[in-house]
Design a protein around this motif. Structure first.
Motif, PDB file in Angstrom:
ATOM      1  N   HIS A  26      49.110 -33.437 -22.850  1.00  0.00           N
ATOM      2  CA  HIS A  26      49.122 -31.699 -23.372  1.00  0.00           C
ATOM      3  C   HIS A  26      50.073 -30.863 -22.456  1.00  0.00           C
ATOM      4  CE1 HIS A  26      46.530 -32.456 -26.731  1.00  0.00           C
ATOM      5  NE2 HIS A  26      45.314 -32.608 -25.982  1.00  0.00           N
ATOM      6  N   PHE A  27      50.256 -31.463 -21.216  1.00  0.00           N
ATOM      7  CA  PHE A  27      50.967 -30.653 -20.265  1.00  0.00           C
ATOM      8  C   PHE A  27      52.220 -31.185 -19.863  1.00  0.00           C
ATOM      9  CE2 PHE A  27      46.375 -30.383 -19.767  1.00  0.00           C
ATOM     10  CZ  PHE A  27      46.063 -28.915 -19.840  1.00  0.00           C
ATOM     11  N   SER A  28      53.211 -30.199 -20.006  1.00  0.00           N
ATOM     12  CA  SER A  28      54.647 -30.470 -19.471  1.00  0.00           C
ATOM     13  C   SER A  28      54.588 -30.827 -18.000  1.00  0.00           C
ATOM     14  CB  SER A  28      55.722 -29.148 -19.562  1.00  0.00           C
ATOM     15  OG  SER A  28      55.399 -28.920 -20.855  1.00  0.00           O
ATOM     16  N   PHE A  29      53.928 -30.312 -17.250  1.00  0.00           N
ATOM     17  CA  PHE A  29      53.953 -30.826 -15.739  1.00  0.00           C
ATOM     18  C   PHE A  29      52.542 -30.009 -15.213  1.00  0.00           C
ATOM     19  CE2 PHE A  29      55.760 -26.547 -16.005  1.00  0.00           C
ATOM     20  CZ  PHE A  29      55.191 -25.763 -14.982  1.00  0.00           C
ATOM     21  N   VAL A  30      52.271 -30.719 -13.878  1.00  0.00           N
ATOM     22  CA  VAL A  30      51.324 -30.190 -13.042  1.00  0.00           C
ATOM     23  C   VAL A  30      51.804 -29.567 -11.579  1.00  0.00           C
ATOM     24  CG1 VAL A  30      49.117 -30.774 -11.466  1.00  0.00           C
ATOM     25  CG2 VAL A  30      49.596 -31.964 -13.830  1.00  0.00           C
ATOM     26  N   ASP A  31      51.636 -28.593 -11.325  1.00  0.00           N
ATOM     27  CA  ASP A  31      52.154 -27.700 -10.243  1.00  0.00           C
ATOM     28  C   ASP A  31      51.051 -27.696  -9.452  1.00  0.00           C
ATOM     29  OD1 ASP A  31      54.470 -25.718  -8.869  1.00  0.00           O
ATOM     30  OD2 ASP A  31      52.619 -24.924  -8.442  1.00  0.00           O
ATOM     31  N   GLY A  32      50.897 -28.481  -8.081  1.00  0.00           N
ATOM     32  CA  GLY A  32      49.746 -28.481  -7.248  1.00  0.00           C
ATOM     33  C   GLY A  32      50.291 -27.674  -5.990  1.00  0.00           C
ATOM     34  N   GLY A  33      48.896 -27.272  -5.203  1.00  0.00           N
ATOM     35  CA  GLY A  33      49.095 -26.587  -3.982  1.00  0.00           C
ATOM     36  C   GLY A  33      48.688 -27.651  -2.851  1.00  0.00           C
ATOM     37  N   ASP A  34      48.949 -26.986  -1.351  1.00  0.00           N
ATOM     38  CA  ASP A  34      48.686 -27.840  -0.433  1.00  0.00           C
ATOM     39  C   ASP A  34      48.391 -26.752   0.663  1.00  0.00           C
ATOM     40  OD1 ASP A  34      48.634 -29.887   1.304  1.00  0.00           O
ATOM     41  OD2 ASP A  34      50.262 -30.820   0.546  1.00  0.00           O
ATOM     42  N   ILE A  35      48.262 -27.245   1.915  1.00  0.00           N
ATOM     43  CA  ILE A  35      47.986 -26.342   2.972  1.00  0.00           C
ATOM     44  C   ILE A  35      48.829 -25.188   3.187  1.00  0.00           C
ATOM     45  CG2 ILE A  35      47.433 -26.237   5.496  1.00  0.00           C
ATOM     46  CD1 ILE A  35      46.222 -29.061   5.160  1.00  0.00           C
TER      47      ILE A  35
END
Length: 220
Positions: free
Chosen positions: A130-139
């Motif tokens: 269902h999702f075009s992309f995943v934008d993830g975080g980091d420290i």
């Protein structure tokens, strides 16, 4: 005139899935490894949402960046192995995502969690499609900064809607000129979310269906 949305950004932890088991056990795995007292279950909820680095710093009272990085790395050691799979998807989320996807409006995940962990969780529940992309975080990366980059690159516009369970989601959206929807089945209280004037405040996952007619190009 009602706002219509051309893109939906979802938080993950506390919005799509309940991560408390995996996060809580992995936090304690890291804390105990370095000689700290483990967190009781009732004390784990505030850790859902903010970047781990900040939470470890607040809990330990340490400003030693090298040590805080060690704690995060130890946490991720267990989380990558088993912690991510200790998530549970909230009842009704899969159906709501399908209904929203059927409108044709693109959707993505914007989470403080590392992107590869988030992707594995979405695949675990069979909803990654269902999702075009995943934008993830980091420290040292805040969610508002993640969203700012999406705006700068033209991936999302001011007509996007951020859907999340904590004030960090509301603040990130508003700082970048987006509307926000607060959800009450996660880890943020009604008071926490309402204080930031979300465009929508949803009490149950079934209420996500109310967004369907607000999605541009809706085929409902």
């Amino acid at each position: 005139m009602k706002q219509h949305y051309d893109f939906l950004l979802f938080d993950l932890d506390g919005t799509i899935s309940d991560p408390i088991e995996g996060i809580g056990r992995s936090i304690n795995y890291a804390l105990e490894h370095y000689g700290y007292a483990p967190l009781l279950r009732d004390a784990q909820s505030p850790w859902i949402g903010p970047p781990l680095f900040h939470s470890f710093r607040a809990y330990t009272g340490r400003d030693d960046e090298a040590h805080l990085h060690e704690l995060v790395a130890k946490y991720r050691e267990r989380y990558a192995d088993v912690g991510y799979a200790e998530n549970t998807i909230y009842p009704g989320i899969a159906e709501a995502l399908q209904a929203l996807a059927d409108t044709g409006v693109p959707m993505a995940v914007c989470t403080s969690k590392r992107a590869d962990f988030a992707q594995r969780i979405l695949e675990l529940f069979g909803i990654a499609r269902h999702f075009s992309f995943v934008d993830g975080g980091d420290i040292h990366i805040e969610k508002w900064e993640q969203m700012a980059k999406l705006r700068e690159r033209g991936i999302v516009t001011e007509h996007a809607l951020m859907i999340g369970d904590r004030e960090f989601d509301m603040l990130a959206a508003h700082r970048n000129g987006l509307s926000a929807a607060g959800v009450l089945w996660g880890y943020g209280s009604r008071e926490e979310l309402a204080a930031h004037a979300p465009a929508h405040l949803l009490a149950a996952t079934a209420e996500l269906h109310a967004l369907v007619p607000l999605c541009e190009g809706s085929r409902s």
